[in-house]
Design a protein around this motif. Sequence first.
Motif, PDB file in Angstrom:
ATOM      1  N   UNK A  34     122.273 100.578  12.964  1.00 36.93           N
ATOM      2  CA  UNK A  34     120.906 101.037  12.729  1.00 36.93           C
ATOM      3  C   UNK A  34     120.145  99.848  12.148  1.00 36.93           C
ATOM      4  N   UNK A  35     119.793  98.880  12.988  1.00 35.65           N
ATOM      5  CA  UNK A  35     119.213  97.640  12.480  1.00 35.65           C
ATOM      6  C   UNK A  35     117.943  97.874  11.656  1.00 35.65           C
ATOM      7  N   UNK A  36     117.850  97.138  10.582  1.00 42.42           N
ATOM      8  CA  UNK A  36     116.682  97.167   9.716  1.00 42.42           C
ATOM      9  C   UNK A  36     116.289  95.725   9.426  1.00 42.42           C
ATOM     10  N   UNK A  37     115.000  95.511   9.273  1.00 41.96           N
ATOM     11  CA  UNK A  37     114.496  94.212   8.832  1.00 41.96           C
ATOM     12  C   UNK A  37     113.906  94.431   7.450  1.00 41.96           C
ATOM     13  N   UNK A  38     114.405  93.666   6.478  1.00 39.61           N
ATOM     14  CA  UNK A  38     113.875  93.792   5.125  1.00 39.61           C
ATOM     15  C   UNK A  38     113.114  92.532   4.748  1.00 39.61           C
ATOM     16  N   UNK A  39     112.204  92.706   3.824  1.00 39.82           N
ATOM     17  CA  UNK A  39     111.446  91.594   3.255  1.00 39.82           C
ATOM     18  C   UNK A  39     111.960  91.403   1.831  1.00 39.82           C
ATOM     19  N   UNK A  64     121.347  88.565   9.491  1.00 40.59           N
ATOM     20  CA  UNK A  64     120.704  87.391  10.070  1.00 40.59           C
ATOM     21  C   UNK A  64     119.425  87.089   9.311  1.00 40.59           C
ATOM     22  N   UNK A  65     119.265  85.847   8.888  1.00 42.47           N
ATOM     23  CA  UNK A  65     117.999  85.408   8.285  1.00 42.47           C
ATOM     24  C   UNK A  65     117.028  85.127   9.417  1.00 42.47           C
ATOM     25  N   UNK A  66     115.886  85.802   9.384  1.00 45.11           N
ATOM     26  CA  UNK A  66     114.925  85.683  10.483  1.00 45.11           C
ATOM     27  C   UNK A  66     113.794  84.705  10.208  1.00 45.11           C
ATOM     28  N   UNK A  67     113.431  84.541   8.965  1.00 43.24           N
ATOM     29  CA  UNK A  67     112.319  83.647   8.674  1.00 43.24           C
ATOM     30  C   UNK A  67     111.949  83.691   7.209  1.00 43.24           C
ATOM     31  N   UNK A  68     111.047  82.806   6.840  1.00 43.27           N
ATOM     32  CA  UNK A  68     110.605  82.666   5.461  1.00 43.27           C
ATOM     33  C   UNK A  68     109.092  82.770   5.432  1.00 43.27           C
ATOM     34  N   UNK A  83     117.566  90.578   8.844  1.00 39.90           N
ATOM     35  CA  UNK A  83     117.969  91.723   9.664  1.00 39.90           C
ATOM     36  C   UNK A  83     119.402  92.082   9.290  1.00 39.90           C
ATOM     37  N   UNK A  84     119.623  93.369   9.089  1.00 36.29           N
ATOM     38  CA  UNK A  84     120.968  93.877   8.834  1.00 36.29           C
ATOM     39  C   UNK A  84     121.274  94.934   9.888  1.00 36.29           C
ATOM     40  N   UNK A  85     122.397  94.813  10.549  1.00 32.30           N
ATOM     41  CA  UNK A  85     122.774  95.751  11.609  1.00 32.30           C
ATOM     42  C   UNK A  85     123.046  97.137  11.037  1.00 32.30           C
ATOM     43  N   UNK A  86     123.677  97.193   9.874  1.00 33.76           N
ATOM     44  CA  UNK A  86     123.964  98.478   9.238  1.00 33.76           C
ATOM     45  C   UNK A  86     122.857  98.758   8.223  1.00 33.76           C
ATOM     46  N   UNK A  87     121.713  99.185   8.717  1.00 35.18           N
ATOM     47  CA  UNK A  87     120.542  99.332   7.862  1.00 35.18           C
ATOM     48  C   UNK A  87     120.119 100.752   7.589  1.00 35.18           C
ATOM     49  N   UNK A  88     121.015 101.712   7.750  1.00 30.80           N
ATOM     50  CA  UNK A  88     120.653 103.101   7.488  1.00 30.80           C
ATOM     51  C   UNK A  88     120.218 103.275   6.031  1.00 30.80           C
ATOM     52  N   UNK A  89     120.808 102.502   5.119  1.00 29.06           N
ATOM     53  CA  UNK A  89     120.434 102.546   3.709  1.00 29.06           C
ATOM     54  C   UNK A  89     119.916 101.167   3.298  1.00 29.06           C
ATOM     55  N   UNK A 130     111.706  97.780   7.707  1.00 27.22           N
ATOM     56  CA  UNK A 130     111.284  98.319   9.006  1.00 27.22           C
ATOM     57  C   UNK A 130     112.516  98.510   9.873  1.00 27.22           C
ATOM     58  N   UNK A 131     112.492  99.554  10.660  1.00 26.97           N
ATOM     59  CA  UNK A 131     113.576  99.816  11.595  1.00 26.97           C
ATOM     60  C   UNK A 131     113.055  99.556  12.997  1.00 26.97           C
ATOM     61  N   UNK A 132     113.139  98.323  13.478  1.00 21.80           N
ATOM     62  CA  UNK A 132     112.593  98.009  14.796  1.00 21.80           C
ATOM     63  C   UNK A 132     113.269  98.785  15.915  1.00 21.80           C
ATOM     64  N   UNK A 133     114.494  99.219  15.697  1.00 20.31           N
ATOM     65  CA  UNK A 133     115.190  99.945  16.761  1.00 20.31           C
ATOM     66  C   UNK A 133     114.496 101.265  17.058  1.00 20.31           C
ATOM     67  N   UNK A 134     113.864 101.891  16.051  1.00 22.22           N
ATOM     68  CA  UNK A 134     113.142 103.133  16.284  1.00 22.22           C
ATOM     69  C   UNK A 134     111.944 102.889  17.197  1.00 22.22           C
ATOM     70  N   UNK A 135     111.204 101.809  16.915  1.00 18.16           N
ATOM     71  CA  UNK A 135     110.052 101.489  17.747  1.00 18.16           C
ATOM     72  C   UNK A 135     110.498 101.145  19.167  1.00 18.16           C
ATOM     73  N   UNK A 136     111.566 100.381  19.280  1.00 20.04           N
ATOM     74  CA  UNK A 136     112.078 100.010  20.601  1.00 20.04           C
ATOM     75  C   UNK A 136     112.562 101.250  21.335  1.00 20.04           C
TER      76      UNK A 136
END
Length: 151
Positions: A34-39, A64-68, A83-89, A130-136
């Motif tokens: 459940x990929x999540x992108x955190x800030x 994965x570090x996506x950017x700064x 980005x974390x693949x296990x992002x349910x929490x 954000x959970x980009x997988x939901x939008x996708x």
Amino acid sequence: MLHTLKFIPWLIGQIFIAGFDVIKAAVKKDTGFNPVVIRYPLRVTTDFQIAALSTCITMTPATLSLGLREPRNPGDPFILLIQAVFGADPVEVFESIADMEERMSPHVKGIDHGVPGQGPHKDIRPGDAEWPSHEIADTAQNTVSRDKREF
């Protein structure tokens, strides 16, 4: 320097643990992905520390570090997009990144930017995850539904 001698074996252990978690999840019917992108607001400040933390995150399977992002205002922290693949929490993701940052640079322990793992906070603020997988998935579902209607 002594913390470095403890940090490197800890990091290697985390890499193996995360790798086994990914392998176990990949062979299950329900992967739990459940990929999540955190800030994540960084407490480390030097270019070397930021690069080292970003590299450690990327070396760990399923993250994965996506950017700064530059600070918006003077005194604000840099924001590392992760980005974390296990992002349910996402709270757990924030806490694990904060733990890694503290193990790498123990002097940051008292710094708190208001996210889980950096102080007593247990909730994330709007926009911190954000959970980009939901939008996708929603976009893909709409596209598939629309294509089916056209036939």
